[in-house]
Design a protein around this motif. Structure first.
Motif, PDB file in Angstrom:
ATOM      1  N   ALA A   1      17.494 -42.267   5.044  1.00 35.96           N
ATOM      2  CA  ALA A   1      16.561 -41.798   5.460  1.00 35.96           C
ATOM      3  C   ALA A   1      15.589 -42.777   5.560  1.00 35.96           C
ATOM      4  CB  ALA A   1      16.256 -40.461   4.977  1.00 35.96           C
ATOM      5  N   LEU A   2      14.431 -42.594   6.484  1.00 34.66           N
ATOM      6  CA  LEU A   2      13.659 -43.620   6.572  1.00 34.66           C
ATOM      7  C   LEU A   2      12.173 -42.832   6.308  1.00 34.66           C
ATOM      8  CD1 LEU A   2      14.236 -45.549   9.808  1.00 34.66           C
ATOM      9  CD2 LEU A   2      14.292 -46.468   7.404  1.00 34.66           C
ATOM     10  N   TYR A   3      11.083 -43.325   5.718  1.00 37.68           N
ATOM     11  CA  TYR A   3       9.878 -42.698   5.640  1.00 37.68           C
ATOM     12  C   TYR A   3       8.782 -43.752   6.234  1.00 37.68           C
ATOM     13  CZ  TYR A   3       5.751 -40.292   3.607  1.00 37.68           C
ATOM     14  OH  TYR A   3       4.693 -39.429   3.370  1.00 37.68           O
ATOM     15  N   VAL A   4       8.290 -43.498   7.302  1.00 38.67           N
ATOM     16  CA  VAL A   4       7.334 -44.504   7.818  1.00 38.67           C
ATOM     17  C   VAL A   4       6.132 -44.094   8.060  1.00 38.67           C
ATOM     18  CG1 VAL A   4       9.516 -45.176   9.265  1.00 38.67           C
ATOM     19  CG2 VAL A   4       7.894 -43.620  10.237  1.00 38.67           C
ATOM     20  N   HIS A   5       5.088 -45.066   7.931  1.00 42.17           N
ATOM     21  CA  HIS A   5       3.687 -44.867   7.928  1.00 42.17           C
ATOM     22  C   HIS A   5       3.306 -45.932   8.795  1.00 42.17           C
ATOM     23  CE1 HIS A   5      -0.528 -45.472   6.506  1.00 42.17           C
ATOM     24  NE2 HIS A   5      -0.662 -44.258   7.126  1.00 42.17           N
ATOM     25  N   ASP A   6       2.338 -45.870   9.840  1.00 41.30           N
ATOM     26  CA  ASP A   6       1.628 -46.834  10.584  1.00 41.30           C
ATOM     27  C   ASP A   6       2.638 -48.032  10.843  1.00 41.30           C
ATOM     28  OD1 ASP A   6      -1.411 -47.842  10.900  1.00 41.30           O
ATOM     29  OD2 ASP A   6      -0.393 -49.445   9.967  1.00 41.30           O
ATOM     30  N   TYR A   7       2.414 -49.371  10.363  1.00 42.53           N
ATOM     31  CA  TYR A   7       3.340 -50.363  10.727  1.00 42.53           C
ATOM     32  C   TYR A   7       4.829 -50.009  10.371  1.00 42.53           C
ATOM     33  CZ  TYR A   7      -0.273 -54.102  11.417  1.00 42.53           C
ATOM     34  OH  TYR A   7      -1.305 -54.602  11.932  1.00 42.53           O
ATOM     35  N   GLY A   8       5.129 -49.034   9.435  1.00 45.09           N
ATOM     36  CA  GLY A   8       6.262 -48.892   9.209  1.00 45.09           C
ATOM     37  C   GLY A   8       7.094 -48.111  10.404  1.00 45.09           C
ATOM     38  N   ALA A   9       6.351 -47.468  11.284  1.00 46.95           N
ATOM     39  CA  ALA A   9       7.115 -46.971  12.436  1.00 46.95           C
ATOM     40  C   ALA A   9       7.806 -48.095  13.392  1.00 46.95           C
ATOM     41  CB  ALA A   9       6.227 -46.266  13.260  1.00 46.95           C
ATOM     42  N   PRO A  10       7.100 -49.197  13.745  1.00 43.56           N
ATOM     43  CA  PRO A  10       7.481 -50.004  14.683  1.00 43.56           C
ATOM     44  C   PRO A  10       8.725 -50.849  13.827  1.00 43.56           C
ATOM     45  CG  PRO A  10       5.427 -50.733  14.080  1.00 43.56           C
ATOM     46  CD  PRO A  10       5.358 -49.339  13.692  1.00 43.56           C
ATOM     47  N   VAL A  11       8.860 -50.968  12.457  1.00 44.84           N
ATOM     48  CA  VAL A  11       9.610 -51.470  11.715  1.00 44.84           C
ATOM     49  C   VAL A  11      10.820 -50.605  11.688  1.00 44.84           C
ATOM     50  CG1 VAL A  11      10.290 -52.493   9.455  1.00 44.84           C
ATOM     51  CG2 VAL A  11       8.174 -53.180  10.555  1.00 44.84           C
ATOM     52  N   GLY A  12      10.657 -49.331  11.462  1.00 48.05           N
ATOM     53  CA  GLY A  12      11.678 -48.421  11.211  1.00 48.05           C
ATOM     54  C   GLY A  12      12.668 -47.889  12.660  1.00 48.05           C
ATOM     55  N   PHE A  13      11.818 -47.738  13.604  1.00 49.37           N
ATOM     56  CA  PHE A  13      12.416 -47.362  14.880  1.00 49.37           C
ATOM     57  C   PHE A  13      13.342 -48.717  15.298  1.00 49.37           C
ATOM     58  CE2 PHE A  13       9.536 -43.994  14.861  1.00 49.37           C
ATOM     59  CZ  PHE A  13      10.485 -43.068  15.399  1.00 49.37           C
ATOM     60  N   ARG A  14      12.879 -49.951  14.981  1.00 51.91           N
ATOM     61  CA  ARG A  14      13.571 -51.120  15.375  1.00 51.91           C
ATOM     62  C   ARG A  14      14.957 -50.976  14.631  1.00 51.91           C
ATOM     63  NH1 ARG A  14       8.611 -53.001  16.709  1.00 51.91           N
ATOM     64  NH2 ARG A  14       8.518 -54.592  18.233  1.00 51.91           N
ATOM     65  N   LEU A  15      14.971 -50.598  13.231  1.00 56.38           N
ATOM     66  CA  LEU A  15      15.962 -50.427  12.377  1.00 56.38           C
ATOM     67  C   LEU A  15      16.941 -49.444  13.122  1.00 56.38           C
ATOM     68  CD1 LEU A  15      14.662 -50.546   8.819  1.00 56.38           C
ATOM     69  CD2 LEU A  15      16.156 -52.371  10.007  1.00 56.38           C
ATOM     70  N   ALA A  16      16.275 -48.366  13.402  1.00 59.40           N
ATOM     71  CA  ALA A  16      17.093 -47.211  13.810  1.00 59.40           C
ATOM     72  C   ALA A  16      17.707 -47.519  15.305  1.00 59.40           C
ATOM     73  CB  ALA A  16      16.297 -46.114  14.245  1.00 59.40           C
ATOM     74  N   LEU A  17      17.116 -48.599  16.065  1.00 60.06           N
ATOM     75  CA  LEU A  17      17.763 -48.803  17.440  1.00 60.06           C
ATOM     76  C   LEU A  17      19.010 -49.893  16.970  1.00 60.06           C
ATOM     77  CD1 LEU A  17      15.006 -49.644  19.699  1.00 60.06           C
ATOM     78  CD2 LEU A  17      16.215 -47.681  19.768  1.00 60.06           C
ATOM     79  N   ARG A  18      18.909 -50.632  16.148  1.00 62.52           N
ATOM     80  CA  ARG A  18      20.076 -51.566  15.706  1.00 62.52           C
ATOM     81  C   ARG A  18      21.075 -50.829  14.768  1.00 62.52           C
ATOM     82  NH1 ARG A  18      16.769 -56.805  12.772  1.00 62.52           N
ATOM     83  NH2 ARG A  18      15.037 -57.037  14.366  1.00 62.52           N
ATOM     84  N   HIS A  19      20.731 -49.774  14.025  1.00 59.99           N
ATOM     85  CA  HIS A  19      21.713 -48.964  13.233  1.00 59.99           C
ATOM     86  C   HIS A  19      21.602 -47.628  13.285  1.00 59.99           C
ATOM     87  CE1 HIS A  19      22.533 -53.161  11.461  1.00 59.99           C
ATOM     88  NE2 HIS A  19      21.208 -53.213  10.998  1.00 59.99           N
ATOM     89  N   PRO A  20      21.893 -47.346  14.324  1.00 54.49           N
ATOM     90  CA  PRO A  20      21.595 -45.562  14.320  1.00 54.49           C
ATOM     91  C   PRO A  20      22.473 -44.871  13.694  1.00 54.49           C
ATOM     92  CG  PRO A  20      22.680 -46.758  16.409  1.00 54.49           C
ATOM     93  CD  PRO A  20      22.254 -47.773  15.684  1.00 54.49           C
ATOM     94  N   GLU A  21      23.706 -45.556  13.156  1.00 54.94           N
ATOM     95  CA  GLU A  21      24.621 -44.602  12.429  1.00 54.94           C
ATOM     96  C   GLU A  21      24.328 -44.793  11.101  1.00 54.94           C
ATOM     97  OE1 GLU A  21      25.247 -49.017  11.854  1.00 54.94           O
ATOM     98  OE2 GLU A  21      25.138 -47.684  13.594  1.00 54.94           O
ATOM     99  N   ARG A  22      23.315 -45.342  10.603  1.00 53.81           N
ATOM    100  CA  ARG A  22      22.830 -45.515   9.288  1.00 53.81           C
ATOM    101  C   ARG A  22      21.833 -44.638   8.978  1.00 53.81           C
ATOM    102  NH1 ARG A  22      22.613 -51.905   7.761  1.00 53.81           N
ATOM    103  NH2 ARG A  22      24.810 -52.698   8.205  1.00 53.81           N
ATOM    104  N   ILE A  23      21.045 -44.191   9.836  1.00 59.82           N
ATOM    105  CA  ILE A  23      19.734 -43.398   9.630  1.00 59.82           C
ATOM    106  C   ILE A  23      20.087 -41.643   9.530  1.00 59.82           C
ATOM    107  CG2 ILE A  23      17.562 -42.725  10.809  1.00 59.82           C
ATOM    108  CD1 ILE A  23      18.110 -45.734  10.104  1.00 59.82           C
ATOM    109  N   ALA A  24      19.835 -41.339   8.395  1.00 63.16           N
ATOM    110  CA  ALA A  24      20.323 -40.032   7.959  1.00 63.16           C
ATOM    111  C   ALA A  24      19.170 -39.033   8.457  1.00 63.16           C
ATOM    112  CB  ALA A  24      20.375 -39.746   6.664  1.00 63.16           C
ATOM    113  N   GLY A  25      17.968 -39.357   8.644  1.00 61.74           N
ATOM    114  CA  GLY A  25      16.919 -38.841   9.133  1.00 61.74           C
ATOM    115  C   GLY A  25      15.523 -39.505   8.996  1.00 61.74           C
TER     116      GLY A  25
END
Length: 287
Positions: free
Chosen positions: A97-121
């Motif tokens: 799962a990802l916990y994103v704050h501020d800059y964490g959102a653009p990093v986290g959503f880029r990760l989600a686009l690359r590896h959607p199968e890895r993101i539990a929440g």
């Protein structure tokens, strides 16, 4: 609960990260914002490590990670994501799962686009993905995004001690709850030689993120990750409409608007820890 402070080499850079909890437990990756580092999550890690595995990295240019000069490393959100992605790969993490704050959102959503199968929440703490969340705070940025030759003096003002303290204090009803050491530490790192150039490069590149919002929203609609928003409703950087907007693409999103500002963990830490614990438990119950 023991927190371990580790550094590994990723793409020739020293990348620092905090780790706690049993690696066999469900993993939560905590992605920090500006102008801070993984230290922002120290107390939350302590609260959750009895039940979950937690990883909190420092991006290049932040915290204890390498900070090569802006003319030696391409400081963009794509590159920050490359480094975090490689770190998680090196740790063998294939579901988290990802916990994103501020800059964490653009990093986290880029990760989600690359590896959607890895993101539990996804837990978003004032981590924006919608135009509705962009407040008037962003107007000076938009001028620079539209014209790279525009005056950057208003952006330099965000690197001052006053601006850093403001980020922690604005929207807070009880300032006695705000630990001044956090802002002081953030400012000391901002004031390192060459760091202003690093931050300006990321300020300029932040303009790439709103253009990706439609892709992030499409990801949400298509993959429907469970989502918890714990959002300081008094934030003047990412307004509460940014939290509400998640329900448009994820009707089952859990949205909590808290009496807090841009750093809600500083004043609502125990409350947020409880909400996150309950949320992560529901992920383990999913088929």
């Amino acid at each position: 609960m023991t927190i371990r402070y580790r550094t590994t080499v990723v793409d020739g850079l020293d990348v620092f990260y905090r780790e706690a909890g049993d690696p066999s437990a469900p993993t939560l990756v905590l992605l920090h914002g500006f102008p801070t580092s993984s230290v922002a999550y120290h107390e939350l890690i302590t609260e959750l490590a009895d039940e979950f595995h937690l990883i909190a990295p420092d991006y290049p240019g932040f915290g204890h990670s390498s900070a090569p000069a802006a003319d030696e490393f391409t400081y963009t959100f794509d590159r920050l994501t490359d480094v975090v992605d490689a770190l998680l790969d090196s740790l063998g993490l294939r579901s988290y799962a990802l916990y994103v704050h501020d800059y964490g959102a653009p990093v986290g959503f880029r990760l989600a686009l690359r590896h959607p199968e890895r993101i539990a929440g996804i837990v978003t703490q004032n981590g924006n993905a919608y135009e509705e969340g962009l407040t008037p705070f962003w107007e000076p940025f938009k001028k620079v995004w539209a014209d790279p030759s525009a005056d950057v003096a208003p952006l330099l003002g965000l690197l001052t001690p006053e601006a850093t303290r403001w980020q922690y204090a604005h929207g807070v009803s009880d300032l006695s709850l705000v630990n001044p050491d956090k802002a002081a530490l953030d400012q000391a790192r901002l004031d390192r030689p060459g760091n202003h150039e690093i931050q300006l490069a990321l300020f300029r590149d932040y303009g790439t993120n709103p253009g990706l919002y439609p892709l992030w929203q499409e990801y949400l609609r298509e993959h429907r990750p469970p989502l918890l928003a714990v959002w300081g409703r008094n934030d003047e950087i990412f307004g509460p409409d940014g939290a509400r907007a998640f329900a448009r693409d994820l009707p089952d999103a859990r949205i909590h608007l808290l009496d807090a500002g841009h750093f809600p963990l500083e004043t609502r830490g125990r409350q947020i820890a409880g909400l996150v614990r309950d949320f992560l438990r529901t992920l383990s119950d999913r088929p």
